[in-house]
Design an enzyme around this catalytic site. Structure first.
Site, PDB file in Angstrom:
ATOM      1  N   PHE A 127     -62.729   8.486  16.486  1.00 30.21           N
ATOM      2  CA  PHE A 127     -61.693   8.883  17.526  1.00 30.21           C
ATOM      3  C   PHE A 127     -60.585   7.691  17.977  1.00 30.21           C
ATOM      4  O   PHE A 127     -61.002   6.920  18.790  1.00 30.21           O
ATOM      5  CB  PHE A 127     -62.162   9.683  18.490  1.00 30.21           C
ATOM      6  CG  PHE A 127     -61.181  10.600  19.263  1.00 30.21           C
ATOM      7  CD1 PHE A 127     -61.329  11.899  18.902  1.00 30.21           C
ATOM      8  CD2 PHE A 127     -60.051   9.969  19.972  1.00 30.21           C
ATOM      9  CE1 PHE A 127     -60.181  12.699  19.606  1.00 30.21           C
ATOM     10  CE2 PHE A 127     -59.072  10.686  20.546  1.00 30.21           C
ATOM     11  CZ  PHE A 127     -59.316  12.406  20.526  1.00 30.21           C
TER      12      PHE A 127
ATOM     13  N   VAL B 238     -50.709  14.712  32.857  1.00 32.61           N
ATOM     14  CA  VAL B 238     -50.658  13.422  32.280  1.00 32.61           C
ATOM     15  C   VAL B 238     -51.756  12.510  33.082  1.00 32.61           C
ATOM     16  O   VAL B 238     -51.980  12.220  34.098  1.00 32.61           O
ATOM     17  CB  VAL B 238     -49.443  12.438  32.307  1.00 32.61           C
ATOM     18  CG1 VAL B 238     -49.667  11.236  31.748  1.00 32.61           C
ATOM     19  CG2 VAL B 238     -48.443  13.283  31.300  1.00 32.61           C
TER      20      VAL B 238
ATOM     21  N   GLU C 281     -48.516 -15.431  -2.999  1.00 37.20           N
ATOM     22  CA  GLU C 281     -48.256 -14.119  -3.448  1.00 37.20           C
ATOM     23  C   GLU C 281     -49.670 -13.991  -4.481  1.00 37.20           C
ATOM     24  O   GLU C 281     -49.995 -12.876  -4.655  1.00 37.20           O
ATOM     25  CB  GLU C 281     -47.031 -13.976  -4.319  1.00 37.20           C
ATOM     26  CG  GLU C 281     -45.900 -13.858  -3.377  1.00 37.20           C
ATOM     27  CD  GLU C 281     -44.660 -13.949  -4.087  1.00 37.20           C
ATOM     28  OE1 GLU C 281     -43.761 -12.803  -4.040  1.00 37.20           O
ATOM     29  OE2 GLU C 281     -44.245 -14.750  -4.489  1.00 37.20           O
TER      30      GLU C 281
ATOM     31  N   THR D 167     -51.313   9.471  26.130  1.00 40.53           N
ATOM     32  CA  THR D 167     -51.379   9.066  24.749  1.00 40.53           C
ATOM     33  C   THR D 167     -50.827  10.260  24.003  1.00 40.53           C
ATOM     34  O   THR D 167     -50.726  10.182  22.651  1.00 40.53           O
ATOM     35  CB  THR D 167     -52.987   9.020  24.399  1.00 40.53           C
ATOM     36  OG1 THR D 167     -53.486  10.152  24.560  1.00 40.53           O
ATOM     37  CG2 THR D 167     -53.511   7.612  25.050  1.00 40.53           C
TER      38      THR D 167
ATOM     39  N   VAL E 184     -48.208  13.078  25.774  1.00 45.52           N
ATOM     40  CA  VAL E 184     -46.927  13.132  26.056  1.00 45.52           C
ATOM     41  C   VAL E 184     -45.962  11.953  25.980  1.00 45.52           C
ATOM     42  O   VAL E 184     -45.049  12.192  25.600  1.00 45.52           O
ATOM     43  CB  VAL E 184     -47.132  13.486  27.711  1.00 45.52           C
ATOM     44  CG1 VAL E 184     -45.665  13.601  28.539  1.00 45.52           C
ATOM     45  CG2 VAL E 184     -47.717  14.906  27.852  1.00 45.52           C
TER      46      VAL E 184
ATOM     47  N   ARG F 108     -39.436  -9.998 -12.901  1.00 47.35           N
ATOM     48  CA  ARG F 108     -41.018 -10.306 -12.791  1.00 47.35           C
ATOM     49  C   ARG F 108     -42.004  -9.512 -13.187  1.00 47.35           C
ATOM     50  O   ARG F 108     -43.018  -9.945 -13.778  1.00 47.35           O
ATOM     51  CB  ARG F 108     -41.242 -10.854 -11.194  1.00 47.35           C
ATOM     52  CG  ARG F 108     -42.568 -11.597 -11.021  1.00 47.35           C
ATOM     53  CD  ARG F 108     -42.591 -12.232  -9.593  1.00 47.35           C
ATOM     54  NE  ARG F 108     -41.815 -13.631  -9.489  1.00 47.35           N
ATOM     55  CZ  ARG F 108     -42.496 -14.716  -9.729  1.00 47.35           C
ATOM     56  NH1 ARG F 108     -43.488 -14.652 -10.182  1.00 47.35           N
ATOM     57  NH2 ARG F 108     -41.685 -15.844  -9.685  1.00 47.35           N
TER      58      ARG F 108
ATOM     59  N   PHE G 214     -43.655  -9.462  -5.588  1.00 45.05           N
ATOM     60  CA  PHE G 214     -42.258  -9.354  -6.145  1.00 45.05           C
ATOM     61  C   PHE G 214     -42.227  -8.633  -7.636  1.00 45.05           C
ATOM     62  O   PHE G 214     -41.632  -9.191  -8.265  1.00 45.05           O
ATOM     63  CB  PHE G 214     -41.665 -10.622  -6.128  1.00 45.05           C
ATOM     64  CG  PHE G 214     -40.135 -10.570  -6.142  1.00 45.05           C
ATOM     65  CD1 PHE G 214     -39.446 -10.325  -4.721  1.00 45.05           C
ATOM     66  CD2 PHE G 214     -39.245 -10.751  -7.249  1.00 45.05           C
ATOM     67  CE1 PHE G 214     -38.097 -10.440  -4.784  1.00 45.05           C
ATOM     68  CE2 PHE G 214     -38.128 -10.910  -7.270  1.00 45.05           C
ATOM     69  CZ  PHE G 214     -37.409 -10.722  -5.887  1.00 45.05           C
TER      70      PHE G 214
ATOM     71  N   CYS H 137     -45.716  -0.942  18.095  1.00 38.70           N
ATOM     72  CA  CYS H 137     -45.424   0.423  17.251  1.00 38.70           C
ATOM     73  C   CYS H 137     -45.259   1.469  18.254  1.00 38.70           C
ATOM     74  O   CYS H 137     -44.528   2.443  18.017  1.00 38.70           O
ATOM     75  CB  CYS H 137     -46.842   0.883  16.473  1.00 38.70           C
ATOM     76  SG  CYS H 137     -48.136   1.139  17.746  1.00 38.70           S
TER      77      CYS H 137
ATOM     78  N   CYS I  75     -48.036  -0.177  25.801  1.00 41.32           N
ATOM     79  CA  CYS I  75     -46.904   0.467  25.097  1.00 41.32           C
ATOM     80  C   CYS I  75     -47.111   2.004  25.581  1.00 41.32           C
ATOM     81  O   CYS I  75     -45.752   2.617  25.582  1.00 41.32           O
ATOM     82  CB  CYS I  75     -46.796   0.347  23.725  1.00 41.32           C
ATOM     83  SG  CYS I  75     -47.734   1.167  22.551  1.00 41.32           S
TER      84      CYS I  75
ATOM     85  N   GLU J  34     -36.623 -10.960   3.759  1.00 42.84           N
ATOM     86  CA  GLU J  34     -35.818 -11.767   2.880  1.00 42.84           C
ATOM     87  C   GLU J  34     -34.397 -11.488   2.788  1.00 42.84           C
ATOM     88  O   GLU J  34     -33.675 -12.217   3.086  1.00 42.84           O
ATOM     89  CB  GLU J  34     -36.432 -11.902   1.583  1.00 42.84           C
ATOM     90  CG  GLU J  34     -35.906 -12.715   0.548  1.00 42.84           C
ATOM     91  CD  GLU J  34     -36.674 -13.106  -0.908  1.00 42.84           C
ATOM     92  OE1 GLU J  34     -36.027 -13.224  -1.899  1.00 42.84           O
ATOM     93  OE2 GLU J  34     -37.825 -12.340  -0.912  1.00 42.84           O
TER      94      GLU J  34
END
Length: 1353
Positions: free
Chosen positions: A357, A278, A1285, A282, A284, A904, A938, A57, A87, A826
Site C-alpha cells: 500500500f 484531513v 547508452e 494524501t 485531498v 540510428r 536514441f 512529483c 510535498c 537535449e
C-alpha cells in the site's frame, strides 16, 4: 534560538488566525500567518531557504521530498519519528511538530552523517536529486531502529524512486547498517563475500582472472552513534502534554480548523457540513492540486483521542478513524503473533494489502478512515473490509449509528451513505472463527507503491467439520465505479462442497457477473475480467490446502492441492538482493595520484547526500523575481478561436499574460528544423501545446491564474497513433532506406520465410528534476543570463536569442548540474527556456519556472513508440539469409530529432547478427502528440528489439534453442555491417563466452526446464541477448568539443568543458583526465559549471560520446599547458607543481589554454551507403532469468548477468553505475512503463501514480556486472569506451526471458510456435499471452465495435 517568519502578504493578519509553532532542525519557528494551502515543502524551500528537500512529483509518489517529522503522542505517551512526504504535508498540520531535513543531520562543511556518507561512498548517488529523500527515509528508519534488518530497509524505501543508479549501490551501502553488515551472510557465493568483490581467482574460459578490489571499503565508514542525534525539543514535549484549544489558520481561500475534542469536531461538522476532514492530506492534497478542486473549510481531526484509539473487543479490534495505516499494521502484526491462527485470517489479509500500500511515507500519515471515505473504486483495503463485513461507527451531533460495511455503503463513484454532518468515528475489524478462511489479493502494474488494477477480499465459512460452504463473500475493487460484492456467484455456491466442480461453476458465474463495458475507464478490460476468475482460483487453492490440513487433524479426508499447483497459493516473498561487480584493477605501479581507472566517488556525491548540491531551482530568489506558469492546449488538433484572460488577470498576484504577440524575435523554433512555435499562434497540434503563460508573484498564484485562462477552439480530427498515421499517410520527409545484398535472391535461397510485427511503447524520461529555467534580464543591450537544467547549453542560447531577436552573444546560458536528463533535456528543455526568456524580456524582471511533474510529462514528449514489420528468410538450421524490415516511429507534432533517431534505428536493425541480404526502411509518423525526442539509446533499442523478435520467431519455428540460433548468426571479427563498416576490435564473442560462464548457463537452463515441469501456474524463462552500439553523433558536425583550463598562481586549476553534468559523472571523469595529463592530484582541480561564455558552440551532452569528445579536448588543453611549463620543469626538476606555475607566471607565460577535438574519419551517405557513421562500437551481453505468475501476469526478476566491454574503464565505479542504471531503465522500458493516451490524444499517465518506473523491488535478486578485461579501445581517451547508452538494450534479456516463460505456459495449453508479444511486457500482456481455460471465459470485444479508453500510440 527562535526564528520568527513573517508572511509578506499585504493584507493585515486576520485576528482569528492563530500562530503556528514548529521546530525545524532544532530551531523554533513561529509562523504568524500560516497558509493552509502551503505545503511543508514550499515552506522549507521558499520561506526558510532550505533547498535540500526536493520537489519530484507533488503527489507523494517519488520520495524526493522526504523529511522526518517527530511528534509527541499523548495517546501512546511517546515521541514518534516518521518519514513524511513534505510535498503533501500541509504546513498547518505540523503545529507542535519537529521537522528534520537533510541539512539538519549533517553537512560537508560541518560533519556528514553516516547515512549521508555511506550512500555517497557506496556510489549510490548519481544525479543526486533523489538522494536527500532516500537519506531521510533511511535516517528516519535508524531513529526508530538503530540496527535494522534488510527487510526494514527495503520497506523504508518503498516510497522512494531513483532513475539513475538502478538501486543496487544504495541497498548495498545501507546494508552496512544491518546486523549482517555488508556481508552476503556467507551464502556460499562463488565469489566469496560480496564486499570483497570476488577475492578468489575466477576461471572464465580457462583463463584465471586476478583478484579484484571492491568498489569501496566499508571499514572506512564512520560508525553510527545513536546518542549523537538531534534531540526532540523539550518544549514540544511539555506542549504536547497540555490540552490545546481549537486552532484556526486563515488563508487566502481556505480556513483550516483543528479541533481537539470529539464534540468540537461534531459541532464544526454541523456548522460546515461540506468541510473536508484531513489527516494525512494524501487524497485531498492531490484533489486540490491536480483536480483543481477547492475546499474552503478543512477540519483536521488528527488530535482527537476517540479518533486515535485502539480498542480490543470480543469480536475484533476497533480502530479510530484517524489511526494511521502504519499504526493499523503494527497493531494487527502484534495480534497475528500472539493469537491462534484461525482467529487472525482477516488481520493477515489486511497486512498483506498494507505490504504493497503506497510507500512508508504515505502509510505514516494516511488514516484508515480517510482510506474508507475516499471511496476509491480501486481501494486496496475496502474490498477486505467489505468481505469481512467490518462494522463502521458513524457519528453526528444527532447521535451514533453502526453500519455493516456491505455493498450498500458506497452509493456511487466516490460517494458513501454518510450524511453531510456525519463523520466516520471507527472501524471494527473482526476476528475469524474456526472453519473460516479469508484471503486478499491485489494486482497492479508494479508490485511496490502502486495503485491496483483489480483488488479483492474473499471470505468463506464452512459448516463445522466439513467442506460444505456455509457462507461466501467475494468483494472486488476495480470492476465497477464502486467496491462491489459478487452476490449472485456467492448465493449459488452456498451449500456446495469445496471441490473442482464448485471451482468450474464459480468461474462461469464470475465470468457472467463480473463484466465490464469494453470502453470502461481504466482500460485493460479483458485482463481485469480474467483477473476476477484467476484470483478466485488462487483463493480456491489456498482454502483447499488449509481446509485439507485442518480437516485431516480431525480425521476427515478431503482432496488436497495438486503438487504442481501449490506455487499458485504462495504469497510473494521478496529476497534480499545480492550482487557481484567485477572489473580490472589498475596495473601495479600506477601512481597513487593517478586516479584514472580507479573507482573514485562521484565528485558531488557527498554534497548531493547533504542537500548542499545546488540545482537550478535551488538558486535563491532574486528580490523582484516573478514566477511563470504555462497555459497549454486541451485539444490535440484545433484552431484557436479566442483566448480570454479577463478572469486570470483579476486574480491575486498576477502581473502579465504572455502570448505569441509578445515574442520580439521569431516565433518559429526547433532544434534541427524550425517547424515549431515558441507559443501557439492560430493553431494547436497536440494536447499540451504551449499557448501562453501567466507571470505572477508566487508559483501558486501563477498556477491558479493559468487554470483560469479560457481558450475556445474549433476542433479538427487528430492523428494519434502510428496505425492512424499509416492509414492517413501522415509522414515526415525523408523516408530512409538502408540496403545491402540481394534481398529477393536471399528469400529465394531460404528454406522458410516468416513474417511478423511488433509494437514497442514509448517511455517518459522521468528525470527526478523536472525542466527548470530562471531567466535574468541584465537591463542593457538585450543581455540575459539563463540558469537552465539542460543537456544543451548552446542550443538553449541560440534558440532563446532567436526568440528574443538578439545576437547569441547577448545570451549566457549556465548549467551547474541536472537532476537527470537521459536525452529529455537535449532539445525539449528549450520549449520552456524560450517562453521564460520571452516573459523576462517583457516584464523586465527575473522570471523562474520549474514545471510540475504532470506538466513536464504532458508537454515534453518522450521516447518514440515504434512499430516494426518484418519478413525473414532462414534455413532449417536457423541461419538467417534475408531480412526485410520496416520501422514506423511516432514522431509527434514536430520533427525535433526524429530523423537522426530513425537513422540510428536503421543502423541497429540487425543488432549483432550477420545478415547477408538485408533491407530496412524507416517512416516517421506525423501525429498530434507532443513531439517525441531523444532518450538514452536514441532509436537503437527500438531497432534491436525488433531484431530480437524475429530472431526468437526463427528459433521457435525451427524448434531450436534461441541461444544457439543467436550464436550461429552472430558477427565475427572483420565482418561488414549493412552500412559497410568493418567490425574491428570485435569483442562480442568474448562477452558472450564470459556471460555464459558467469551465469552457468547450461545448469540454469536445465534447472529452468525442471522447474517448469513441476509447476503449472508459475513458469521460469531464460534468455541471453547481445548488443552492439555505434558510438558517435550520426550528425557529423556534432562530433566536436572544446575545453578551457585556467591555472591560478596558487597551483589550483579551474576546468571548463562543453559537457554538462546530469549524474553520469562526466565532470568526475574530466577531472581524472586532467589530473593524469597534468600529473597533479585531482584535489587541485575544480569544475564549477558549464556555460556558453567559457566554451562556445558546444554539442549537446548526448550520444554517449561526451567523455570521448570532452576528454580529448581537456587532454588537448592540458598538453598545451604542459608544453608551456616544460622549460620551468627542466630548470627545476625537483620543484613542485606550484613552483613551476609561479615561475611561469613571473616569466609572463599564459597559464590559460583552450583545447579542441573533433572525431576523425567520420561521415556517412545514405544515398551511396558509404562512409563511416561510427567511430567504434560498444558491446555487451546479458543473461536473465525470470519467473512469471501465469494467473496474474506478474513477474520476478530472479537473476541477471551482464558482461560489458567499456574498453579500459576511466572509472569502474561510475561505469558499473552507468551499466546498472541503464539496465534498470531498460527493464522499465521493456516490462513496466506504459504511456497511455486517450483516442483524442490526451495523456492519462502524468505522474508516478499512473506511470510506473522500476522501484527498489524490481532489481534482479541476483545481479552480476563484469567489465570485460584486456579490451583497450585505441579510438578514445586513455583507451576507454562510451558507456551511457549501450547497456540499456541488455534489459531485453528480461523481456525475452519473460517470452520464454510464456512459451512454457502456452505449451501447457497445447500452443506452440511464434506468437506476438508487444513491449512493454506488462502483467496484462503476460497474462493474456498465457492462454488457458480462464482466459477463454473472457473473450475480448471485437475491435471497431467500441471506442477504447486508451490507444496504443
Amino acid at each position: 534560538m527562535s526564528v520568527s517568519v513573517e508572511n509578506k502578504k499585504s493584507s493585515a493578519p486576520d485576528p482569528n488566525g492563530d500562530e503556528l509553532v514548529l521546530f525545524v532542525n532544532g530551531k523554533k519557528i513561529i509562523e504568524r500567518n500560516a497558509e493552509p494551502e502551503m505545503t511543508l515543502l514550499t515552506f522549507l524551500r521558499r520561506k526558510l531557504g532550505l533547498t535540500g528537500t526536493k520537489l519530484g512529483c507533488a503527489e507523494g509518489g517519488c520520495g524526493a521530498c522526504t523529511v522526518m517529522v517527530s511528534k509527541f503522542h499523548p495517546h501512546q505517551n511517546r515521541v514518534l519519528h516518521h518519514a513524511v512526504n513534505a510535498c503533501l504535508a500541509p504546513i498547518c498540520s505540523l503545529h507542535h511538530c519537529a521537522v528534520t531535513t537533510v541539512e539538519g543531520i549533517g553537512s560537508v562543511a560541518r560533519k556528514v552523517h553516516p547515512v549521508q556518507e555511506r550512500i555517497a561512498k557506496a556510489h549510490g548517488s548519481q544525479c543526486g536529486f533523489c538522494t536527500p529523500g532516500i537519506v531521510m527515509s533511511m535516517y528516519a528508519l535508524l531513529r526508530n531502529k538503530s540496527i535494522p534488518t534488510m527487510h526494514d530497509i527495503e520497506e523504508a524505501f518503498q516510497g522512494n524512486l531513483c532513475r539513475c543508479t538502478g538501486y543496487r549501490p544504495i541497498l548495498e551501502g545501507y546494508k552496512t547498517f544491518t546486523k549482517a553488515g555488508g556481508c552476503c551472510g556467507g551464502k556460499g557465493r562463488e565469489n566469496g563475500c560480496c564486499m570483497t568483490n570476488g577475492h578468489k581467482e575466477e576461471h572464465v574460459n580457462g583463463t584465471s582472472i586476478p583478484s579484484v578490489q571492491p568498489l569501496y571499503d566499508p571499514s572506512e565508514f564512520m560508525p553510527l552513534d545513536p546518542t549523537q542525534e538531534i534531540i526532540f525539543p523539550p518544549e514540544l514535549m511539555s506542549l504536547g502534554k497540555q490540552t490545546e484549544r481549537v486552532l484556526r489558520f486563515v488563508g487566502e481561500r481556505v480556513l483550516w480548523i483543528q479541533p481537539n475534542t470529539l464534540d468540537e469536531l461534531l459541532d464544526l461538522k454541523a456548522t460546515y457540513p461540506a468541510a473536508k476532514l484531513v489527516v494525512g492530506n494524501t487524497e485531498v492534497g492531490i484533489e486540490m492540486k491536480f483536480k483543481n478542486l477547492l475546499y474552503p473549510v478543512i477540519l483536521a481531526p488528527a488530535h482527537i483521542p476517540e479518533l486515535n484509539s485502539v480498542e480490543y473487543t470480543e469480536d475484533g479490534i476497533v480502530f479510530g478513524a484517524s489511526c494511521t495505516l502504519t499504526l493499523l499494521g503494527e497493531v494487527l502484526s502484534a495480534e497475528v503473533e500472539k493469537c491462534p491462527r484461525h482467529e487472525t485470517e482477516v488481520f493477515k489479509a489486511v497486512l498483506e494489502q498494507l505490504r504493497w500500500f503506497a510507500g512508508k511515507q504515505i502509510r505514516n500519515v494516511a488514516a484508515v478512515g480517510g482510506n474508507i471515505m475516499t471511496a476509491s473504486p480501486i481501494s486496496d483495503l475496502n474490498p477486505v473490509f467489505m468481505a469481512a463485513a467490518c462494522k463502521l461507527t458513524l457519528m453526528s451531533k444527532g447521535g451514533k449509528r453502526v453500519l455493516q460495511m456491505d455493498d450498500k455503503f458506497f452509493t456511487g463513484y466516490r460517494k458513501t451513505v454518510l450524511k453531510p454532518e456525519e463523520i466516520l468515528l471507527s472501524i471494527e475489524i473482526p476476528f475469524t472463527r474456526k472453519g473460516q478462511y479469508f484471503s486478499a489479493f491485489k494486482q497492479s502494474p508494479r508490485r511496490e507503491d502502486d495503485i491496483s488494477i483489480v483488488t479483492c477480499g474473499m471470505n468463506v465459512v464452512f459448516q463445522e467439520g466439513s467442506n460444505t460452504v456455509k457462507d461466501l463473500q467475494l468483494s472486488y475493487g476495480g470492476m465497477a465505479p464502486v467496491t462491489i460484492l459478487a452476490k449472485d456467484t456467492s448465493k449459488k455456491l452456498i451449500g456446495r462442497q469445496w471441490t473442482e466442480e464448485l471451482l468450474q461453476e464459480a468461474c462461469s458465474l464470475l465470468a457472467d457477473e463480473m463484466t465490464l463495458a469494453p470502453s470502461a475507464p481504466g482500460g485493460m478490460v479483458t485482463y481485469r475480467c480474467t483477473l476476477t476468475i484467476s484470483l478466485f482460483f488462487k483463493f480456491f487453492l489456498t482454502v483447499q490446502q488449509k481446509l485439507a490440513q485442518d480437516l485431516k487433524e480431525k480425521g476427515i479426508c478431503v482432496e488436497d492441492v495438486r503438487p504442481d499447483y501449490i506455487s499458485a497459493t504462495e504469497i510473494f516473498q521478496s529476497e534480499t538482493p545480492s550482487s557481484v561487480q567485477l572489473y580490472q584493477a589498475v596495473p601495479p605501479g600506477q601512481s597513487s595520484d593517478d586516479v584514472v581507472g580507479r573507482p573514485i566517488m562521484h565528485l558531488s556525491a557527498l554534497k548531493q547526500a547533504t542537500g548542499e548540491a545546488m540545482y537550478c531551482d535551488d538558486i535563491p530568489c532574486y528580490e523582484n523575481e516573478l514566477h511563470l506558469a504555462l497555459v497549454t492546449s486541451t485539444k490535440a488538433h484545433a484552431y484557436i478561436k479566442s483566448i480570454d484572460v479577463t478572469d486570470a488577470m483579476a486574480m491575486p498576484g498576477v502581473v502579465s499574460f504572455i502570448s505569441a504577440e509578445d515574442v520580439a524575435g521569431s516565433n518559429m523554433t526547433g532544434p534541427a528544423v524550425c517547424d515549431e512555435t515558441v507559443l501557439a499562434d492560430k493553431m494547436v497540434t497536440c494536447v499540451g501545446h504551449i499557448v501562453g503563460a501567466i507571470v505572477a508573484d508566487t508559483q501558486a498564484h501563477a498556477q491558479r491564474a493559468s487554470k483560469a485562462v479560457k481558450i475556445s477552439y474549433e476542433e479538427l480530427k487528430p492523428v494519434v497513433t502510428i496505425q492512424e498515421a499509416i492509414e492517413n499517410e501522415s509522414f515526415y520527409e525523408p523516408v530512409r532506406t538502408l540496403q545491402r545484398g540481394d534481398v529477393a535472391q536471399g528469400f529465394r535461397e531460404s528454406d522458410h520465410i516468416l513474417q511478423g510485427e511488433m509494437h514497442i511503447g514509448g517511455q517518459e524520461h522521468f528525470y527526478l528534476e523536472t525542466n527548470c529555467t530562471l531567466a535574468v534580464p541584465k537591463g542593457e543591450d538585450g543581455e540575459m543570463e539563463l540558469f537552465v537544467s539542460t543537456q544543451s547549453a548552446s542550443k538553449t542560447q541560440s534558440l532563446v536569442a532567436k526568440a528574443l531577436g538578439v545576437p547569441a552573444s547577448r545570451i549566457v546560458c549556465r548549467v551547474k548540474r541536472m537532476g537527470g536528463g537521459f536525452g529529455g533535456k537535449e532539445s525539449r528543455s528549450t520549449i520552456l527556456s524560450t517562453v521564460v526568456a520571452v516573459a523576462a524580456q517583457k516584464v523586465k524582471r527575473p522570471v523562474r519556472c520549474m514545471l510540475d511533474r504532470d506538466e513536464d510529462m504532458l508537454v515534453s514528449g518522450g521516447r518514440h513508440p515504434f512499430f516494426g514489420r518484418y519478413k525473414v528468410g532462414y534455413m532449417k538450421n536457423g541461419r538467417v539469409k534475408a531480412l526485410e524490415v520496416t520501422y514506423y516511429s511516432n514522431a509527434g507534432n514536430s520533427m525535433d530529432l526524429s530523423l537522426s533517431i530513425m537513422e540510428r534505428a536503421l543502423f541497429h536493425m540487425e543488432n549483432s547478427y550477420n545478415i547477408p541480404n538485408i533491407r530496412g526502411t524507416g517512416y516517421m509518423c506525423k501525429t498530434n502528440l507532443p513531439s517525441n525526442t531523444a532518450f538514452r539509446g536514441f532509436g537503437g533499442p527500438q531497432g534491436m528489439m525488433v531484431a530480437e523478435s524475429w530472431m526468437t520467431d526463427v528459433a521457435l519455428s525451427c524448434r531450436l534453442p534461441a541461444e544457439e540460433v543467436r550464436k550461429l548468426n552472430m558477427y565475427k571479427q572483420g565482418d561488414v555491417t549493412p552500412f559497410n563498416q568493418v567490425l574491428e576490435q570485435f569483442t562480442i564473442d568474448r562477452c558472450w563466452e564470459e556471460c555464459v560462464a558467469l551465469s552457468n548457463f547450461s545448469q540454469r537452463k536445465a534447472a529452468v526446464d525442471q522447474y517448469n515441469k513441476q509447476h503449472r501456474w508459475t513458469k521460469r524463462g531464460l534468455a541471453i541477448i547481445p548488443t552492439k552500439f555505434g558510438i558517435s553523433f550520426t550528425a557529423v558536425f556534432l562530433n566536436q568539443a572544446g575545453a578551457l583550463v585556467h591555472v591560478y598562481t596558487d597551483g589550483s586549476v579551474l576546468l571548463t568543458h562543453g559537457g554538462t553534468e546530469m549524474g553520469q559523472g562526466l565532470h568526475t571523469k574530466m577531472v581524472q583526465v586532467a589530473s593524469r595529463t597534468l600529473g597533479i592530484p585531482s584535489s587541485k582541480i575544480h569544475i564549477t559549471e558549464t556555460s556558453t561564455n567559457t566554451v562556445p558552440n558546444t554539442s549537446p551532452t548526448a550520444a554517449s560520446a561526451s567523455s570521448d569528445l570532452n576528454g580529448m579536448a581537456v587532454y588537448n588543453a592540458c598538453q598545451t599547458l604542459l608544453q608551456r611549463l616544460e622549460p620551468y620543469k627542466t630548470k627545476n626538476p625537483k620543484g613542485s607543481w606550484e613552483d613551476w606555475v609561479k615561475a611561469a607566471y613571473f616569466d609572463r607565460v599564459n597559464l590559460s589554454a583552450n583545447g579542441f577535438y573533433k572525431t576523425p574519419d567520420l561521415g556517412y551517405d545514405f544515398e551511396t551507403n558509404s562512409g563511416r557513421p561510427f567511430n567504434y562500437f560498444s558491446y555487451g551481453v546479458a543473461c536473465s532469468e525470470v519467473e512469471i505468475d501465469c494467473l496474474t501476469g506478474s513477474h520476478k526478476n530472479l537473476r541477471t548477468f551482464i558482461v560489458m566491454d567499456v574498453g579500459k574503464s576511466l572509472n569502474p565505479a561510475l561505469d558499473i553505475g552507468q551499466v546498472e542504471g541503464a539496465f534498470m531503465q531498460g527493464v522499465g522500458l521493456f516490462t513496466l512503463e506504459e504511456l497511455r493516451y486517450s483516442p483524442q490524444g490526451y495523456l492519462y499517465t502524468r505522474g508516478p501514480g499512473m506511470y510506473k518506473i522500476p522501484a527498489f523491488g524490481d532489481i534482479p535478486t541476483e545481479l552480476s556486472v563484469s567489465l570485460l578485461r584486456d579490451a583497450p579501445n585505441e579510438k578514445a581517451i586513455f583507451s576507454s569506451k562510451a558507456v551511457g547508452e549501450p547497456p540499456l538494450f541488455l534489459a531485453a534479456s528480461v523481456f525475452y526471458a519473460i517470452k520464454d516463460a510464456i512459451t512454457a505456459a502456452r505449451s501447457e495449453s497445447g500452443l506452440t510456435g511464434p506468437f506476438r508479444l508487444d513491449s512493454p511486457a506488462t502483467p496484462e500482456r503476460i497474462r493474456n499471452a498465457c492462454e488457458d481455460s480462464f482466459t477463454k471465459l473472457c473473450p475480448p470485444a471485437e475491435p471497431g465495435s467500441f471506442t477504447p479508453w486508451a490507444v496504443q500510440a
